[in-house]
Design a protein around this motif. Sequence first.
Motif, PDB file in Angstrom:
ATOM      1  N   ALA A  39      -2.079  10.648 -11.517  1.00 32.67           N
ATOM      2  CA  ALA A  39      -1.651   9.594 -12.443  1.00 32.67           C
ATOM      3  C   ALA A  39      -0.139   9.368 -12.341  1.00 32.67           C
ATOM      4  N   ARG A  40       0.620  10.448 -12.283  1.00 34.92           N
ATOM      5  CA  ARG A  40       2.079  10.321 -12.172  1.00 34.92           C
ATOM      6  C   ARG A  40       2.467   9.637 -10.863  1.00 34.92           C
ATOM      7  N   VAL A  52       0.856  -1.184   0.000  1.00 36.85           N
ATOM      8  CA  VAL A  52       0.000   0.000   0.000  1.00 36.85           C
ATOM      9  C   VAL A  52       0.895   1.238   0.000  1.00 36.85           C
ATOM     10  N   ALA A  53       0.334   2.342  -0.493  1.00 35.26           N
ATOM     11  CA  ALA A  53       1.042   3.612  -0.503  1.00 35.26           C
ATOM     12  C   ALA A  53       0.094   4.707  -0.050  1.00 35.26           C
ATOM     13  N   ALA A  54       0.473   5.406   1.026  1.00 32.75           N
ATOM     14  CA  ALA A  54      -0.256   6.594   1.469  1.00 32.75           C
ATOM     15  C   ALA A  54       0.468   7.787   0.849  1.00 32.75           C
ATOM     16  N   ILE A  55      -0.185   8.447  -0.106  1.00 27.82           N
ATOM     17  CA  ILE A  55       0.469   9.463  -0.924  1.00 27.82           C
ATOM     18  C   ILE A  55       0.097  10.845  -0.399  1.00 27.82           C
ATOM     19  N   GLN A  56       1.101  11.571   0.054  1.00 24.14           N
ATOM     20  CA  GLN A  56       0.921  12.882   0.691  1.00 24.14           C
ATOM     21  C   GLN A  56       1.170  13.978  -0.350  1.00 24.14           C
ATOM     22  N   ARG A  77       5.195   3.996   1.929  1.00 27.56           N
ATOM     23  CA  ARG A  77       4.939   2.663   1.383  1.00 27.56           C
ATOM     24  C   ARG A  77       5.149   1.615   2.471  1.00 27.56           C
ATOM     25  N   ALA A  78       4.285   0.599   2.438  1.00 28.39           N
ATOM     26  CA  ALA A  78       4.438  -0.506   3.395  1.00 28.39           C
ATOM     27  C   ALA A  78       3.808  -1.750   2.806  1.00 28.39           C
ATOM     28  N   ALA A  89       4.461   5.165  -7.311  1.00 34.60           N
ATOM     29  CA  ALA A  89       4.269   4.520  -6.006  1.00 34.60           C
ATOM     30  C   ALA A  89       4.686   3.052  -6.006  1.00 34.60           C
ATOM     31  N   GLY A  90       4.439   2.353  -7.106  1.00 37.25           N
ATOM     32  CA  GLY A  90       4.775   0.945  -7.161  1.00 37.25           C
ATOM     33  C   GLY A  90       4.006   0.104  -6.163  1.00 37.25           C
TER      34      GLY A  90
END
Length: 228
Positions: A22-23, A3-7, A222-223, A28-29
């Motif tokens: 989108a980018r 999972v990715a928490a995107i700030q 990411r985790a 994030a992968g």
Amino acid sequence: MQVAAIQTTPEPGLDANAAAHARLIGEAGARVCVFPELSLTGYVLDPAAAITEDDPRWSPIRRACTAHDAYALVGAPLSTPDGAVIATVVIGPDGDTLGYYGKRHLHGPELDLFTPGGHHLLLEVDGWRLGLAICYDAAVTSHPAEVAAGGADAYVVSALYAKGSEGRIDRQMGHAASLGMWAVMAQFSGRTGGYDTCGGSGVWRPGGEAAVRLGPGPGTARATLTRT
């Protein structure tokens, strides 16, 4: 499951934010990419800005999800038959909208402008059950308790926390994690909607220990979620 928490720091305009989303999904992968509350517009409390699920401006995000085999949980003011909702919209790896979760616990000026959500959403991804929440939902202790009782493996929060709220993040994510769930929280960096935000997005293991935690600037936490 990754999972990715995107700030994020919001760009001016929905099109620019959609392109940035989108980018960031590509960078994030991760299988699941979580964005902040109202991430597509910034924290702008304007029901007239609400968009529909089939609005063509979702297209860059749909293409990114397909290209990277990802789920995106995107914050947006959503136009529904019941009114404008502060929503987390789920875009799947085939580019389709899989549903949305509407913020149940509105507060402040939101109460006069938006319709509260009427249901929980439990998203199933690769055998994991993700229960969704938006910002103040996590402050109402019954909300994560209901999500846990519904069988969620993770409590996934899209939020906005202003500077000075760092302790609230610890308490609220810690409470959700104390119920035996992973907690994932994405919020803003920088300024949006008149608020200077504090960052601190991250992922917490069941029990409350932080697996990863960001500082105040933009970035991605990411985790890999694992079974205990």
